[in-house]
Design an enzyme around this catalytic site. Sequence first.
Site, mmCIF file in Angstrom:
data_model
loop_
_atom_site.group_PDB
_atom_site.id
_atom_site.type_symbol
_atom_site.label_atom_id
_atom_site.label_comp_id
_atom_site.label_asym_id
_atom_site.label_seq_id
_atom_site.Cartn_x
_atom_site.Cartn_y
_atom_site.Cartn_z
ATOM 1 N N ASP A 39 0.830 -1.231 0.000
ATOM 2 C CA ASP A 39 0.000 0.000 0.000
ATOM 3 C C ASP A 39 0.855 1.266 0.000
ATOM 4 O O ASP A 39 0.346 2.356 0.226
ATOM 5 C CB ASP A 39 -0.936 -0.013 1.213
ATOM 6 C CG ASP A 39 -0.160 -0.006 2.529
ATOM 7 O OD1 ASP A 39 1.097 -0.056 2.486
ATOM 8 O OD2 ASP A 39 -0.786 0.049 3.589
ATOM 9 N N GLU B 70 3.215 2.118 2.102
ATOM 10 C CA GLU B 70 3.752 2.538 3.400
ATOM 11 C C GLU B 70 5.217 2.101 3.545
ATOM 12 O O GLU B 70 5.601 1.021 3.097
ATOM 13 C CB GLU B 70 2.939 1.916 4.536
ATOM 14 C CG GLU B 70 1.632 2.629 4.780
ATOM 15 C CD GLU B 70 0.883 2.055 5.973
ATOM 16 O OE1 GLU B 70 1.395 1.098 6.594
ATOM 17 O OE2 GLU B 70 -0.209 2.560 6.256
ATOM 18 N N LYS C 58 19.643 39.231 -8.389
ATOM 19 C CA LYS C 58 18.675 38.425 -9.145
ATOM 20 C C LYS C 58 17.314 38.424 -8.450
ATOM 21 O O LYS C 58 17.234 38.559 -7.237
ATOM 22 C CB LYS C 58 19.226 36.995 -9.303
ATOM 23 C CG LYS C 58 18.361 35.910 -8.721
ATOM 24 C CD LYS C 58 18.923 34.533 -8.659
ATOM 25 C CE LYS C 58 18.170 33.746 -7.579
ATOM 26 N NZ LYS C 58 18.644 32.410 -7.312
ATOM 27 N N ASP D 68 27.766 28.765 -5.963
ATOM 28 C CA ASP D 68 26.443 28.725 -5.352
ATOM 29 C C ASP D 68 26.383 27.535 -4.414
ATOM 30 O O ASP D 68 27.229 26.636 -4.485
ATOM 31 C CB ASP D 68 25.362 28.612 -6.438
ATOM 32 C CG ASP D 68 24.054 29.287 -6.009
ATOM 33 O OD1 ASP D 68 23.908 29.597 -4.824
ATOM 34 O OD2 ASP D 68 23.185 29.486 -6.882
ATOM 35 N N THR E 242 17.217 23.654 -10.788
ATOM 36 C CA THR E 242 16.780 23.641 -12.195
ATOM 37 C C THR E 242 17.858 24.188 -13.130
ATOM 38 O O THR E 242 17.752 24.041 -14.344
ATOM 39 C CB THR E 242 15.533 24.516 -12.384
ATOM 40 O OG1 THR E 242 15.894 25.885 -12.136
ATOM 41 C CG2 THR E 242 14.410 24.094 -11.455
ATOM 42 N N THR F 34 19.225 29.693 -12.112
ATOM 43 C CA THR F 34 20.097 30.729 -11.526
ATOM 44 C C THR F 34 21.430 30.785 -12.274
ATOM 45 O O THR F 34 21.926 31.859 -12.622
ATOM 46 C CB THR F 34 20.338 30.414 -10.031
ATOM 47 O OG1 THR F 34 19.067 30.408 -9.380
ATOM 48 C CG2 THR F 34 21.261 31.418 -9.382
HETATM 49 C C1 R5P Z 1 18.989 30.348 -4.273
HETATM 50 O O1 R5P Z 1 18.982 31.286 -3.518
HETATM 51 C C2 R5P Z 1 19.978 29.233 -4.232
HETATM 52 O O2 R5P Z 1 21.154 29.603 -3.596
HETATM 53 C C3 R5P Z 1 20.284 28.738 -5.621
HETATM 54 O O3 R5P Z 1 20.847 29.799 -6.359
HETATM 55 C C4 R5P Z 1 19.042 28.298 -6.322
HETATM 56 O O4 R5P Z 1 18.144 27.746 -5.421
HETATM 57 C C5 R5P Z 1 19.364 27.314 -7.387
HETATM 58 O O5 R5P Z 1 18.163 26.880 -7.951
HETATM 59 P P1 R5P Z 1 17.969 26.835 -9.511
HETATM 60 O O6 R5P Z 1 19.104 26.017 -10.046
HETATM 61 O O7 R5P Z 1 16.625 26.171 -9.684
HETATM 62 O O8 R5P Z 1 17.965 28.236 -10.008
#
Ligand code: R5P
Length: 310
Positions: free
Chosen positions: A36, A38, A189, A215, A220, A223
């Site tokens: 199910d 779980e 940004k 970063d 995705t 950014t």
């Molecule tokens: C945002 O403030 C994070 O530090 C990353 O820059 C962001 O979350 C990356 O997400 P994505 O690749 O979807 O833009």
Amino acid sequence: MALTILAGTPNEPLAHGICRALGVTPCARTIERFPDSELHVEIDQGVRGRDVYLVEPMSAPVDEHVMELVFLTDACRRAGAARVTAVMPYFGYARQDRRASGREAIGARSTANLLEAAGVERVVTLDLHAAAIEGFFQIPVEHLTAARLLAEAVSVTADSVLVAPDLGALKLAERYQAHLRVPVAVIHKSRITGSDVLLRALIGNVKDRAPIIVDDMIATGGTIEAAVKGVLDAGCKRDVTVVATHLVLAGAALARLQALHLRQVVGANTVAPAHALPDRFRIVDVAPLIASAIERLHSGQTLERLLAHV
Ligand code: R5P
């Protein structure tokens, strides 16, 4: 009090790497789904009186892994573990650290509450999206950084410039600057949707320079895509490196990054990749770093330079 490493399912190669570095065998356990859907977990060897480190990066599917961590913690507590530490090299929901509009949940806080209620007594994590998340927990949080290891994997030239792709990444860029000793530029940004962002301004000089965009994570790729376009429009060299600790790479992120013709993408192995990564990806193994933190915590030593705030 003996040491036990217990691994969930999200990133077993990383957990095994941590075990290898510590010279221990991972604790046997069964993690399965009932018909199910779980979740059912069972620890297959004794943990009574032991110092248990539960390795569970919160990668996709995030909620399933959160529940896995909750159930494994509960199983350890009920089996008499002396202490349970959640080792979450990637902390999911970290970006839900505040309310951007009126009626949202603060997902990072809810997750912290859930883990504490389950019986987690300490957290080890790596390059959190926001350092303030530590304050969402009542229990100690050991916030490690992979910046030194990732910085060592980057090729720096005389014309390199570090670029923070948003204001939130500025502190992280400063952390890299301490290792790489190059100037920093920052992008202003705004996020338009979950996958698209708008670049409003670039502060600092990138003209004729080779950018190193840093970063905490790539989800995705929106950014990074916006940042690369921004630095190219500002006249930088077509020689862009991207460094991010957590390569979440959701949906079409990989194709999006490939289309940018980056020189190199440097990241850590906190999230197990869903697909084989192209040659230009350089993956840095953070298992020894995490193992060292576990060893020090287990023996009551300071974590010193492993921590993000040092
Ligand atoms: C945002 O403030 C994070 O530090 C990353 O820059 C962001 O979350 C990356 O997400 P994505 O690749 O979807 O833009």
